[in-house]
Design a protein around this motif. Structure first.
Motif, PDB file in Angstrom:
ATOM      1  N   LEU A 166       0.822  -1.218   0.000  1.00  0.00           N
ATOM      2  CA  LEU A 166       0.000   0.000   0.000  1.00  0.00           C
ATOM      3  C   LEU A 166       0.851   1.262   0.000  1.00  0.00           C
ATOM      4  CD1 LEU A 166      -2.736  -0.967   2.634  1.00  0.00           C
ATOM      5  CD2 LEU A 166      -2.981  -0.882   0.135  1.00  0.00           C
ATOM      6  N   GLY A 167       2.170   1.115   0.194  1.00  0.00           N
ATOM      7  CA  GLY A 167       3.068   2.266   0.244  1.00  0.00           C
ATOM      8  C   GLY A 167       3.219   2.861   1.633  1.00  0.00           C
ATOM      9  N   ALA A 168       2.905   2.098   2.656  1.00  0.00           N
ATOM     10  CA  ALA A 168       2.962   2.594   4.042  1.00  0.00           C
ATOM     11  C   ALA A 168       4.394   2.723   4.536  1.00  0.00           C
ATOM     12  CB  ALA A 168       2.188   1.656   4.960  1.00  0.00           C
ATOM     13  N   ASP A 169       4.578   3.667   5.454  1.00  0.00           N
ATOM     14  CA  ASP A 169       5.843   3.832   6.164  1.00  0.00           C
ATOM     15  C   ASP A 169       5.786   3.201   7.547  1.00  0.00           C
ATOM     16  OD1 ASP A 169       6.897   5.561   4.105  1.00  0.00           O
ATOM     17  OD2 ASP A 169       5.628   7.134   4.941  1.00  0.00           O
ATOM     18  N   ALA A 170       4.550   3.002   8.053  1.00  0.00           N
ATOM     19  CA  ALA A 170       4.378   2.516   9.420  1.00  0.00           C
ATOM     20  C   ALA A 170       3.022   1.841   9.573  1.00  0.00           C
ATOM     21  CB  ALA A 170       4.487   3.671  10.412  1.00  0.00           C
ATOM     22  N   ILE A 171       2.910   1.099  10.667  1.00  0.00           N
ATOM     23  CA  ILE A 171       1.638   0.508  11.070  1.00  0.00           C
ATOM     24  C   ILE A 171       1.397   0.938  12.508  1.00  0.00           C
ATOM     25  CG2 ILE A 171       0.347  -1.634  11.501  1.00  0.00           C
ATOM     26  CD1 ILE A 171       2.197  -2.943   9.361  1.00  0.00           C
ATOM     27  N   VAL A 172       0.257   1.565  12.751  1.00  0.00           N
ATOM     28  CA  VAL A 172      -0.105   1.992  14.104  1.00  0.00           C
ATOM     29  C   VAL A 172      -1.256   1.131  14.606  1.00  0.00           C
ATOM     30  CG1 VAL A 172       0.731   4.351  13.787  1.00  0.00           C
ATOM     31  CG2 VAL A 172      -1.650   3.813  13.246  1.00  0.00           C
ATOM     32  N   MET A 173      -1.471   1.170  15.921  1.00  0.00           N
ATOM     33  CA  MET A 173      -2.548   0.409  16.565  1.00  0.00           C
ATOM     34  C   MET A 173      -2.422  -1.096  16.285  1.00  0.00           C
ATOM     35  SD  MET A 173      -3.997   2.743  18.268  1.00  0.00           S
ATOM     36  CE  MET A 173      -5.373   1.851  18.915  1.00  0.00           C
ATOM     37  N   PHE A 174      -1.199  -1.588  16.266  1.00  0.00           N
ATOM     38  CA  PHE A 174      -0.890  -2.994  15.994  1.00  0.00           C
ATOM     39  C   PHE A 174      -1.420  -3.887  17.115  1.00  0.00           C
ATOM     40  CE2 PHE A 174       2.408  -6.208  17.099  1.00  0.00           C
ATOM     41  CZ  PHE A 174       2.058  -7.142  16.144  1.00  0.00           C
ATOM     42  N   ARG A 175      -2.022  -5.016  16.733  1.00  0.00           N
ATOM     43  CA  ARG A 175      -2.565  -5.989  17.681  1.00  0.00           C
ATOM     44  C   ARG A 175      -2.407  -7.401  17.139  1.00  0.00           C
ATOM     45  NH1 ARG A 175      -2.631  -1.725  19.973  1.00  0.00           N
ATOM     46  NH2 ARG A 175      -4.353  -0.733  21.028  1.00  0.00           N
ATOM     47  N   PHE A 176      -2.556  -8.372  18.056  1.00  0.00           N
ATOM     48  CA  PHE A 176      -2.594  -9.800  17.714  1.00  0.00           C
ATOM     49  C   PHE A 176      -3.917 -10.391  18.176  1.00  0.00           C
ATOM     50  CE2 PHE A 176       2.167 -10.078  18.267  1.00  0.00           C
ATOM     51  CZ  PHE A 176       2.444 -10.607  17.024  1.00  0.00           C
ATOM     52  N   ASP A 177      -4.433 -11.339  17.437  1.00  0.00           N
ATOM     53  CA  ASP A 177      -5.476 -12.253  17.900  1.00  0.00           C
ATOM     54  C   ASP A 177      -4.905 -13.647  17.740  1.00  0.00           C
ATOM     55  OD1 ASP A 177      -7.485 -10.502  18.606  1.00  0.00           O
ATOM     56  OD2 ASP A 177      -8.499 -10.615  16.669  1.00  0.00           O
ATOM     57  N   THR A 178      -5.004 -14.455  18.777  1.00  0.00           N
ATOM     58  CA  THR A 178      -4.463 -15.812  18.744  1.00  0.00           C
ATOM     59  C   THR A 178      -5.535 -16.793  19.169  1.00  0.00           C
ATOM     60  OG1 THR A 178      -2.280 -14.972  19.343  1.00  0.00           O
ATOM     61  CG2 THR A 178      -2.635 -17.310  19.637  1.00  0.00           C
ATOM     62  N   THR A 179      -5.632 -17.894  18.445  1.00  0.00           N
ATOM     63  CA  THR A 179      -6.562 -18.956  18.782  1.00  0.00           C
ATOM     64  C   THR A 179      -5.806 -20.272  18.757  1.00  0.00           C
ATOM     65  OG1 THR A 179      -8.334 -17.748  17.696  1.00  0.00           O
ATOM     66  CG2 THR A 179      -8.730 -20.065  18.165  1.00  0.00           C
ATOM     67  N   SER A 180      -5.941 -21.036  19.823  1.00  0.00           N
ATOM     68  CA  SER A 180      -5.349 -22.368  19.870  1.00  0.00           C
ATOM     69  C   SER A 180      -6.464 -23.391  19.787  1.00  0.00           C
ATOM     70  CB  SER A 180      -4.575 -22.579  21.172  1.00  0.00           C
ATOM     71  OG  SER A 180      -3.463 -21.728  21.208  1.00  0.00           O
ATOM     72  N   GLY A 181      -6.252 -24.383  18.969  1.00  0.00           N
ATOM     73  CA  GLY A 181      -7.238 -25.448  18.831  1.00  0.00           C
ATOM     74  C   GLY A 181      -6.552 -26.768  18.589  1.00  0.00           C
ATOM     75  N   GLN A 182      -7.332 -27.771  18.320  1.00  0.00           N
ATOM     76  CA  GLN A 182      -6.765 -29.098  18.101  1.00  0.00           C
ATOM     77  C   GLN A 182      -5.906 -29.150  16.842  1.00  0.00           C
ATOM     78  OE1 GLN A 182      -9.579 -32.245  18.397  1.00  0.00           O
ATOM     79  NE2 GLN A 182      -9.884 -31.920  20.574  1.00  0.00           N
ATOM     80  N   LEU A 183      -6.200 -28.273  15.891  1.00  0.00           N
ATOM     81  CA  LEU A 183      -5.415 -28.265  14.658  1.00  0.00           C
ATOM     82  C   LEU A 183      -4.108 -27.498  14.782  1.00  0.00           C
ATOM     83  CD1 LEU A 183      -8.194 -27.769  11.980  1.00  0.00           C
ATOM     84  CD2 LEU A 183      -7.023 -29.890  12.639  1.00  0.00           C
ATOM     85  N   GLY A 184      -4.018 -26.602  15.764  1.00  0.00           N
ATOM     86  CA  GLY A 184      -2.789 -25.841  15.924  1.00  0.00           C
ATOM     87  C   GLY A 184      -3.043 -24.443  16.420  1.00  0.00           C
ATOM     88  N   GLU A 185      -2.170 -23.537  16.017  1.00  0.00           N
ATOM     89  CA  GLU A 185      -2.148 -22.155  16.485  1.00  0.00           C
ATOM     90  C   GLU A 185      -2.496 -21.231  15.321  1.00  0.00           C
ATOM     91  OE1 GLU A 185      -1.298 -19.675  19.746  1.00  0.00           O
ATOM     92  OE2 GLU A 185      -1.174 -21.843  19.673  1.00  0.00           O
ATOM     93  N   SER A 186      -3.582 -20.466  15.456  1.00  0.00           N
ATOM     94  CA  SER A 186      -3.957 -19.476  14.447  1.00  0.00           C
ATOM     95  C   SER A 186      -3.650 -18.093  15.003  1.00  0.00           C
ATOM     96  CB  SER A 186      -5.447 -19.569  14.114  1.00  0.00           C
ATOM     97  OG  SER A 186      -5.729 -20.779  13.477  1.00  0.00           O
ATOM     98  N   VAL A 187      -2.996 -17.282  14.180  1.00  0.00           N
ATOM     99  CA  VAL A 187      -2.615 -15.936  14.605  1.00  0.00           C
ATOM    100  C   VAL A 187      -3.009 -14.949  13.514  1.00  0.00           C
ATOM    101  CG1 VAL A 187      -0.700 -14.404  15.216  1.00  0.00           C
ATOM    102  CG2 VAL A 187      -0.667 -16.788  15.954  1.00  0.00           C
ATOM    103  N   ALA A 188      -3.626 -13.851  13.937  1.00  0.00           N
ATOM    104  CA  ALA A 188      -3.896 -12.725  13.053  1.00  0.00           C
ATOM    105  C   ALA A 188      -3.193 -11.510  13.639  1.00  0.00           C
ATOM    106  CB  ALA A 188      -5.392 -12.465  12.947  1.00  0.00           C
TER     107      ALA A 188
END
Length: 108
Positions: free
Chosen positions: A75-97
């Motif tokens: 997108l041509g960005a110089d930075a990312i602000v308000m950065f966050r993680f969402d993590t879900t653990s389940g039987q299949l493994g680890e999902s991260v956004a």
């Protein structure tokens, strides 16, 4: 990978945001392996860190952040602000956004 600033706050010290480019995301799902599952079973009896799972979580977070950065760079960005993680653990493994807002910045 560039020297893009990725920050959890909405302001970056010493910079001003000149343009907001939009939301950016990076996602991944990593599966566990049988060795880690066996280790988890043993560790649940005696307690302690399950190093295979710790590594899985670390790798998943890094991959999600890298994908988010790639999207912001497109997108041509110089930075990312308000950065966050969402993590879900389940039987299949680890999902991260990983997500935040891509912006253009300039030094004050």
């Amino acid at each position: 990978m560039s020297d893009m600033i990725v920050i959890t706050s909405e302001h970056i010290a010493g910079y001003k945001i000149t343009e907001t480019l939009g939301n950016v995301f990076g996602q991944t799902t990593r599966s566990r392996n049988i060795i880690s599952d066996i280790g988890q079973g043993l560790k649940s009896i005696v307690g302690g860190e399950i190093k295979g799972y710790t590594r899985l979580q670390y790798d998943a977070r890094q991959e999600a952040v890298n994908r988010m950065r790639d999207t912001a760079e497109q997108l041509g960005a110089d930075a990312i602000v308000m950065f966050r993680f969402d993590t879900t653990s389940g039987q299949l493994g680890e999902s991260v956004a990983a997500y935040g807002t891509a912006v253009k910045i300039e030094k004050l």
